[in-house]
Structures are given as structure tokens and as C-alpha cells.
Scaffold this active site. Structure first.
Site, short mmCIF file in Angstrom:
data_model
loop_
_atom_site.label_atom_id
_atom_site.label_comp_id
_atom_site.label_asym_id
_atom_site.label_seq_id
_atom_site.Cartn_x
_atom_site.Cartn_y
_atom_site.Cartn_z
N GLY A 11 0.84 -1.20 0.00
CA GLY A 11 0.00 0.00 0.00
C GLY A 11 0.86 1.24 0.00
O GLY A 11 1.82 1.36 0.78
N GLY A 12 0.56 2.16 -0.90
CA GLY A 12 1.37 3.37 -1.05
C GLY A 12 0.62 4.63 -0.68
O GLY A 12 0.89 5.70 -1.22
N ALA A 15 -0.06 5.89 5.16
CA ALA A 15 0.47 4.97 6.17
C ALA A 15 1.62 4.15 5.58
O ALA A 15 2.66 3.99 6.21
CB ALA A 15 -0.64 4.06 6.69
N ARG A 298 -19.45 13.16 13.25
CA ARG A 298 -20.06 12.71 12.00
C ARG A 298 -21.23 11.75 12.22
O ARG A 298 -22.24 11.83 11.52
CB ARG A 298 -19.00 12.03 11.13
CG ARG A 298 -18.04 13.05 10.60
CD ARG A 298 -16.93 12.41 9.81
NE ARG A 298 -16.08 13.47 9.27
CZ ARG A 298 -14.96 13.25 8.61
NH1 ARG A 298 -14.54 12.02 8.41
NH2 ARG A 298 -14.25 14.25 8.15
N HIS A 365 -18.12 6.01 4.18
CA HIS A 365 -16.91 6.80 4.06
C HIS A 365 -15.65 6.13 4.60
O HIS A 365 -14.59 6.22 4.00
CB HIS A 365 -17.14 8.12 4.81
CG HIS A 365 -16.00 9.08 4.75
ND1 HIS A 365 -15.45 9.50 3.56
CD2 HIS A 365 -15.29 9.71 5.72
CE1 HIS A 365 -14.45 10.35 3.81
NE2 HIS A 365 -14.33 10.47 5.11
N GLU A 404 -5.85 3.10 7.72
CA GLU A 404 -7.25 2.68 7.86
C GLU A 404 -7.37 1.17 7.99
O GLU A 404 -8.36 0.66 8.52
CB GLU A 404 -8.09 3.18 6.66
CG GLU A 404 -9.59 3.02 6.89
CD GLU A 404 -10.45 3.58 5.77
OE1 GLU A 404 -9.94 4.38 4.96
OE2 GLU A 404 -11.64 3.22 5.73
N ARG A 414 -14.87 8.03 14.05
CA ARG A 414 -13.65 8.82 13.86
C ARG A 414 -13.98 10.30 13.75
O ARG A 414 -14.94 10.68 13.08
CB ARG A 414 -12.92 8.36 12.59
CG ARG A 414 -11.71 9.22 12.27
CD ARG A 414 -10.91 8.68 11.11
NE ARG A 414 -11.59 8.73 9.84
CZ ARG A 414 -11.77 9.83 9.10
NH1 ARG A 414 -11.34 11.01 9.55
NH2 ARG A 414 -12.39 9.78 7.95
#
Lengths: 625, 268
Positions: A11-12, A15, A298, A365, A404, A414
Site C-alpha cells: 500500500g502506497g 500509512a 459525524r 466513508h 485505515e 472517527r
């Protein structure tokens, strides 16, 4: 372990790149696997900003207040040690990004500017227009490119992580991955592997997520024995634009800069919004939450909008949609601070939000839940111990998770602008954790017998050979759409047990139908349908984890709302003044303030609960009115 | 879900002509598809519809179309392609604003991977060439960076929104698959990092990177780049600014030997 060891980061996004930078900076070699060029990762979609209690607005802000807002915002389900570490690191992280060249907005004095976001009363959010995620990702992408030019980082872009390679003791010693262009499958030996693979938005079909966010890697890790925690906690963002292909996010910063949410007071009012006078508008968030107004957390804003439309039938034109209004703010201010989102609305809807109120509705989301990870807590500070190999570690030795994809930082809900922060912080502590894990191992992964790598590679070569022959009647993209529809309908804002049961049944049916899928494409080059068919299975696994976890949690907490199991309204405005209600709350809290832990079994996810340590902050009723 | 921005399905359909090429080495052809009309649809949502039912207008079952996409809101830079002969982002290409049949072809300045997907590696290599980064000492906390004026920030912010989509290269008559011209995107990034108060310290390196073969002098000033940029970045201004820096440095090179330049902070 040799002084310079080889690691894999999957994963780029923020994180993954931060983990990579930390490892490369310490002199290690890093292989970065990414479905897309890392500069196109989903972090680019984050709009509003990044939180840090820098306190340059004379408000007396402090990391401790940030900790409290975050833990309270997450309804006391977040991992407290990591939250404290994150909030204390936040100002330094923002300064680091500033030094890397992020084009943060400035005050007239030339300092970093901060704006307000939901769930706090402080101006704590640093921002670069309304494309903060893009700017932050680019800054890290640039630093990684620098390491790439120096030969410390090797990028494998358009490569898909398929699964781990483990030794006999169950330690992860590498990965198997597939080149999405040549379809070559190969192994990547690594002293430790980090999954920074983002969230599972596409399990819900349409969401604010990029279409690469299928959650496939997390789903596969779960099948290989990694615990998936708090899967039921799915954030539905209050303000998105519904679209055919995705739900486009309208940043919380729109409200942070003064945007107001309203509907006509008269049900079914067909007048143009600009013709409806102030007295005939119902600003329902401001009315119900006079302190936080439009900037309640939220989950709260989403539920209110959802109920105004669904329960009261007060949505615009009787349908799903409320106004998000910035027409009272000068266009020049809007362009200086939130131009990015103004343009998205203009481009995709066709109206200019500077002059016509936007029409928005909640959209899936973010996943607060994710792969279970641990932290080693410093007894004195109650923050993660620097460099501890336990930090960000999953329950599988050598397998780490960050961003995530991990479950830790956000609990039941969150807060806006905490996700960019948690991505970067988890990378900052995850990289050193991986390096020290490698040091603690007596045998290097690179020196492990070849048989482990060969058998893992053979498994995947066989699996894809089998999938490539699948010629049944089912279309994998159609199966994914049906999964998305049922998850969105039953597993988002309001949840009922009978519907959740049906959702689990539907997922089992889809799994059965998956066995009769048609792979659609037998091509030898860039065969996306082949890779996607495999991903759909992992999406079904993750969908089942999310739905089952939601089914079994019989309470309302944060984003998980079950009307059948909600506490009654307290008799006093301040709930702590109602002893009867407080007794109910305590009882509920003792039973359910626990982390949901899902473990893989072929007959369906096995759910258990783990108590949450509260060394940083004692839980209290979460109340914003 | 019944939304206030209703998506009505009608009997109308949309016709697409889409370039198909299984392999860079094999010849390509067009397939025609008909997709049900939906209000608010864009090119990507139609390609997704084809994935769920990959059958051509004449009833032939084919492989789903291969194309690159991720964010669908014009910020990841993935989905640039030629739509009715003009390069643009497919996600923001609304069907209601396009003439039919809608013709989709891959960008021509990059090697085709398959169908509409191309290989844009040269763009990322160009970012290495111009050293498009601020060389920080380390990721430890050294306090805030230098102060910046709101005016400088507003210029740099716009430059930093480049999504590396490749539209500017596609539209540029000087760029071809066989040449090395660095293109407008990377030139503009060099300007961004030379404006940054810390990046400035290495400005000469970036200016030198724009000299020589494939450098800024290959720009033919056609000004197509700025017209097609989906982020409306002032690319021609960036090229003009960097051109001036290259000229200044070239003159300096003529009049001063390298050792005499020591102590200077690059082109001022």
C-alpha cells in the site's frame, strides 16, 4: 539480522509511505507493493485537513484536549495508548509535513493556519485548501522517490498482494504478489510485512472511497488468521453527493468554514432554496446542538440528516437530500479555503455552490474497524514505547498493519481530520517496530528454506489457474454490486437485527454463487477480471465479518446505531444529573465497552470480545447537546 | 436509493466506440457497446456498466474493457484518455455533455498496456530527473518550517495540485513515444520546489536538470498543455519562469568557472 534488512510494505498511501520512509531512513531496503502508482493512492481523496493541538489561535488547546475529544468522539472504544501517542505526536507531524513542503494555508503572519472541524471546539486542523490529503500524500511520495533514486526503496506498482508466506512456526517471512500487467506471480521475502492497504469502502458498492479500496488484502489476512476488530464500526459521512459510480465527498471543512445544514420548514416545499426566507428554513443541527451546531461528530450529524429525510419525510422534495449552504460566505473566501470541493460539486452536479445551496446526503466513508494490532504501553506516559516491536503488530508474528487497515485509533466513530494523522502516526511507529522485530529474530527471513516460498507461490498459481477456467453463469462485478447494495441498505446508518440476519444469509448465498462465476477474460496481459474475481471472494469474507459483528453487538455506540437497543433519552439535559439513566448507561457500558474480535472459520466468522484498558481517560456518557 | 438528485432510468441508450487492444504487440480494433442511459452518468459509470454486462452492440460476448481509474473525482490522475478525440479525465466526462457515439481511445504519447490503459512511467521518471522533493534532514521533529506569505502559498498550492495525469504530454506536439522531452508537468514541479523556501537551496540542481537533451529547450511553445490541464495549472507560466532560470544559468556558466560560483546560492 544483517544491518540492512529487506521489508515489504503493502500500500502506497500515507500509512504505507510513512512506514517506508521510517525503514529507509534507518538504512533498510523496502519493497513497496501497490495496486496503482503510489501517487494515485486513496489518501489523495482526503480533503479537510490534519489535526494537531498546535495552539496558535490563543484558545488554550493542548494534546490532552485532543486526546479527550478523540476518545469521547469514538465513544470510548479506541485503543487509548495509541490515541494518546498520536495526539502528542501530532504537532510534530504537522511541522514535519511543513518542512517537506506541504503547501499548508497560512496566516497573515506566515504561520500555519488552522480551522475548526467536527467533535471539537478548537481550531486544530491544518489544511492545504480542501485537498489536504493530496498534498500530504505528494509530500511523502516525493520523499520516497528520493529514497528510490538512492536505491533504498523499490516500488512495485500495479502489483497486487495476494497473501503471506509463513514458516512452520507461523511467522510471516514474506508475501506472494501478482503483477497486474504481466500476470506474473512471485514471492517477496521480507523480515516483516506491513499491510497499509486502506479501508473496505467498495464492500459497500458505492462509497466515498476510490474503487481500489476493496479491502481485499485485509480480507485475505483475516482468512490467514489475523484478527479483524470492530468491523461493525463503519463511518457514514454526513455530506456526500450521490452519484451513479460513487458518492463524492463534500468535506467537513465546508461546515468548518461556516457551511450550514438545513431543510425547508414546510414539508415538500418546492420553491428554489434561494426563494425560501430565513424564517422558513429549519437549521436542525444548530437547533438541537447549540454548542457544536453544524460541527457535531459525524455519526451524530449523519443520523440527524438520515432521520429528517427518512423518519420525518422532511428531505428536499420529500426525498433523500438536505441543503448544505455556503452561499452566505464570500466566494473569495470559499476559493481560498475550500476551492477543491467547490469544484467537485460544480463539475459533477453542474450547479455553482457559491450561489446555490448544495444538495447532499450521507454516504459510506470510512472503517474505524480493521486488522487488530497491539501496542506496548509505557507505564509512565501511557503512550506506546518508542520502537517496541509490539506496536502496530497483528496477532500473526511478522505481520503489521497501519492506517485505515488497522482498527486502533478511532473506536466507534472517527473525528474528521484524525485519519490523515492516524495514517502518518501509525507509519511512524510501525516502521521502527518492524525493524526491531527483525532484530529480535534469530533467523533472517531471507535465510529461510526455499520450500516455504515455493509452496506459497504454488498455492496462488493453482488458485489463479482454477479461477481462469471458471466459466459459469455469474458475473463477478454483478456479485460485488449485490453485496454493495445489501451492505448499504442494512449495514450503514440504522441497523436492525432481522435485516442484519438477512444480510449474512445473502452474503452466504453470494459466496455460493461465487463458485459458479465466469471469469469473463482469459487474456494473458492486464487481466483485471481475473484479479477482481479473486478479490470479490475476500470482499465477501469481509462483508460477512462486518455484518456478523453488527448483528451481535446489541447496543448503540458511535456509528453503530440500533434503535431496538438504544438507551432512552435522559430526563435531564445533562445526563449525569439523571441517576436512573446513569445506572442504565453504566450497565450497558460494562457489557459492551469491548473490542469486537473476529476470527476466521470456514463456517463463518467467530466473534468474541476483549475488555478495553482505560489508563488515559475514564469513560463517561457521550453527549453533545 | 431514491435521492434528491434522482437517477432516472429511461429506455434511451448511449453508444460507445471503444478501442480494444489485448496486448501492446497486437493490432487493435474498436468494439461498439450500448449502455442504458442514466441521468448524471459519466464515462466511468458506463464502463462499469459494461463490466457487469460485457456484450457488444452486435451481441458478442467480450472481455470487460481495461482502463485505469481510482478516485473518480479528478484527484488521483488515473483515468486520462482520449474522449471523442480530446484528452480529458473520464470520471468528470458527463454523458449529457458528450456527442454520441462516444469514442474512447488510449492516450497516444504513452505505451499501451491494454485497451485504454497506458504506461505513464516516463512522468514519474521525469520527477526524479528534476529532483522534485524538498531534501529534509530527517523525519524527526525539528520544529516548523520557514514562514511563508499567503501570496506565495497561493501560487505554490496551485502548482502542487498536479495529478500527473499526462494530459499535458498527450496534447504536446513535441512529446512522442520515441523522444525524451520531459514535458510541462515536471517543469512546473521544478518551479514549485524552487519556490519552496527550503527547496530553493537546491534550485540550481533542478535548473540544470532542465538543460540538455529532452530538457526545456525542446518546448515548442504550442501552449496546448495549459489548455488541457484538468487542474488549470498555469503550465506555460511555469515553463516561461524556468526557461528564464535556465538562460540565466547558461550565461553564468559561460562567464564564471565552476570554482568561482562556489558560495553562490544558485541562480538568483
Amino acid at each position: 539480522m544483517a544491518a540492512a534488512a529487506r521489508f515489504t510494505v503493502v500500500g502506497g498511501g500515507l500509512a504505507g509511505l510513512m512506514t517506508t520512509i521510517k525503514l529507509a531512513e534507518a538504512g533498510h531496503q523496502v519493497d513497496v507493493l501497490s495496486l496503482v502508482p503510489v501517487k494515485r493512492s486513496h489518501s489523495v481523496c482526503a480533503q479537510g485537513g490534519i489535526n494537531g493541538a498546535v495552539n496558535t489561535k490563543g484558545e488554550g488547546d493542548h494534546p490532552d484536549i485532543h486526546v479527550k475529544d478523540t476518545l469521547r468522539g469514538g465513544d470510548f472504544l479506541a485503543e487509548q495508548t495509541s490515541v494518546k501517542g498520536m495526539c502528542y505526536a501530532a504537532p510534530g507531524i504537522i511541522y514535519l509535513l511543513d518542512r517537506m513542503g506541504v503547501t499548508f494555508n497560512r496566516t497573515p503572519e506566515g504561520l500555519l493556519d488552522f480551522r475548526r472541524f467536527g467533535g471539537t471546539l478548537h481550531n486544530r486542523t491544518a489544511f492545504a485548501g480542501a485537498t489536504t490529503g493530496q498534498q500530504l500524500l505528494y509530500a511523502l511520495d516525493e520523499q520516497v522517490r528520493r529514497y528510490e533514486a538512492e536505491g533504498k526503496v523499490t516500488k512495485y506498482e500495479y502489483w497486487e498482494w495476494l497473501g503471506t508466506v509463513k514458516d512452520d512456526a507461523g511467522r510471516v517471512i514474506g508475501s506472494v504478489a501478482m503483477d497486474l500487467r504481466t500476470m506474473e506471480i512471485r514471492t517477496f521475502p521480507a523480515e516483516a510485512v506491513c499491510l497499509a492497504t486502506g479501508g473496505p469502502g467498495i464492500v459497500f458498492g458505492r462509497s466515498t472511497n476510490s474503487i481500489i479500496n476493496t479491502g481485499t488484502a485485509a480480507g485475505r489476512a483475516f482468512m490467514e488468521g489475523a484478527i479483524y476488530a470492530n468491523g461493525e464500526f463503519i463511518q457514514v459521512h454526513p455530506t456526500s453527493i450521490p452519484g451513479e459510480d460513487k458518492l463524492r465527498l463534500m468535506s467537513e471543512s465546508v461546515r468548518g468554514e461556516g457551511g450550514r445544514v438545513w431543510v425547508p420548514r414546510k414539508k415538500g416545499d418546492v420553491r428554489s432554496p434561494r426563494d425560501i426566507p430565513e424564517s422558513e428554513r429549519w437549521y436542525f443541527l444548530e437547533e438541537k446542538y447549540p454548542k457544536y451546531k453544524n460541527l457535531v461528530p459525524r455519526d451524530v450529524a449523519t443520523r440527524e440528516i438520515f432521520m429528517v429525510c427518512r423518519d420525518l419525510g422532511m428531505g428536499i422534495g420529500g426525498r433523500d437530500g438536505v441543503y448544505l449552504d455556503v452561499t452566505h460566505i464570500p466566494a473569495k473566501t470559499l476559493d481560498a479555503k475550500i476551492k477543491g470541493v467547490m469544484e467537485i460539486y460544480e463539475k459533477f452536479v453542474g450547479d455553482d455552490p457559491r450561489h446555490t445551496p448544495m444538495v447532499i446526503f450521507p454516504g459510506m466513508h470510512y472503517s474505524m474497524g480493521g486488522l487488530y494490532v497491539t501496542f506496548e504501553s509505557d507505564a509512565k506516559t501511557n503512550m506506546p514505547v518508542d520502537g517496541s516491536p509490539k506496536n502496530q503488530s497483528t496477532n500473526i508474528p511478522g505481520l503489521y498493519a497501519a492506517g485505515e487497515a488497522d482498527y486502533a485509533f478511532h473506536g466507534g466513530n472517527r473525528l474528521g481530520a484524525n485519519s490523515l494523522l492516524s495514517c502518518i502516526y501509525s507509519g511512524m511507529i510501525g516502521g521502527p517496530a518492524m525493524a526491531n522485530f527483525a532484530k529480535s529474530q534469530s533467523t533472517s527471513a531471507a535465510a529461510m528454506p526455499e520450500k516455504f516460498f515455493q509452496s506459497a507461490k504454488a498455492y496462488w498459481a493453482d488458485r489463479f489457474a482454477t479461477i481462469k477456467k471458471m466459466a459459469g453463469p455469474e458475473n463477478p462485478y454483478q456479485l460485488a454490486r449485490e453485496l454493495g447494495d445489501v451492505m448499504t441498505e442494512n449495514c450503514t446508518v440504522v441497523r436492525y437485527n432481522d435485516r442484519l440476519k438477512k444480510t449474512v444469509e445473502k452474503i452466504r448465498e453470494l459466496k455460493d454463487r461465487w463458485n459458479r462465476v465466469n471469469v469473463l477474460d482469459t487474456g494473458e496481459v492486464a487481466n483485471r477480471a481475473l484479479s477482481y474475481t479473486n478479490q470479490v471472494w475476500n470482499m465477501l469474507e469481509l462483508g460477512e465479518v462486518i455484518a456478523t459483528s453488527a448483528l451481535l453487538r446489541d447496543e448503540s455506540r458511535g456509528a453503530h446505531y440500533k434503535p431496538e437497543f438504544s438507551l432512552p433519552e435522559p430526563k435531564s439535559k445533562d445526563p449525569t444529573q439523571d441517576p436512573e439513566w446513569m445506572a442504565l448507561w453504566r450497565k450497558r457500558h460494562e457489557k459492551w465497552a469491548k473490542t469486537t474480535m473476529a476470527r476466521y472459520a470456514s463456517e463463518g466468522p467467530q466473534i468474541s470480545y476483549e475488555p478495553i484498558a482505560t489508563p488515559v481517560l475514564d469513560p463517561e456518557p457521550r453527549w453533545y447537546a | 436509493m431514491d435521492t434528491a438528485q434522482a437517477s432516472a432510468v429511461s429506455n434511451q441508450s448511449i453508444t460507445f466506440r471503444i478501442w480494444r487492444q489485448d496486448d501492446p504487440a497486437k493490432p487493435g480494433h474498436f468494439d461498439e457497446f450500448k449502455v442504458p442511459y442514466r441521468k448524471g452518468a459519466n464515462v466511468i459509470s458506463c464502463l462499469m456498466e459494461i463490466q457487469r454486462n460485457p456484450v457488444t452492440s452486435d451481441g458478442k460476448k467480450v472481455a470487460p474493457v481495461v482502463w485505469d481509474a481510482a478516485c473518480l473525482e479528478e484527484v488521483c490522475g488515473s483515468c486520462a484518455m482520449n474522449i471523442n478525440g480530446r484528452v480529458r479525465m473520464a470520471c468528470s466526462a458527463l454523458i449529457d455533455k458528450l456527442e454520441q457515439p462516444i469514442t474512447l481511445t488510449p492516450m497516444t504519447k504513452f505505451p499501451v498496456v491494454r485497451d485504454l490503459a497506458v504506461d505513464r512511467d516516463r512522468m514519474f521518471e521525469a520527477l526524479k530527473r528534476v529532483k522534485g522533493w524538498v531534501p529534509v534532514d530527517g523525519t524527526y521533529n525539528l520544529g516548523p518550517g520557514p514562514r511563508q506569505s499567503q501570496k506565495d502559498q497561493s501560487v505554490m498550492y496551485v502548482l502542487s495540485t498536479c495529478i500527473t495525469c499526462g494530459s499535458c504530454l498527450e496534447a504536446c506536439p513535441q512529446v512522442s513515444q520515441d523522444n525524451e522531452f520531459i514535458g510541462a508537468a515536471a517543469i512546473s514541479q521544478a518551479r514549485l520546489f524552487n519556490m519552496n523556501p527550503t527547496g530553493k537551496l537546491n534550485s540550481e540542481e533542478r535548473v540544470r536538470a532542465l538543460m540538455g537533451p529532452g530538457g526545456i529547450q525542446d518546448c515548442g511553445k504550442a501552449q496546448n498543455c495549459v489548455k488541457v490541464c484538468p487542474k488549470e495549472i498555469p503550465l506555460t507560466t511555469s515553463i516561461a519562469v524556468m526557461n528564464r532560470e535556465v538562460t540565466k544559468l547558461a550565461i553564468k556558466d559561460i562567464f564564471f568557472k565552476e570554482d568561482e560560483q562556489k558560495g553562490s546560492s544558485g541562480p538568483a
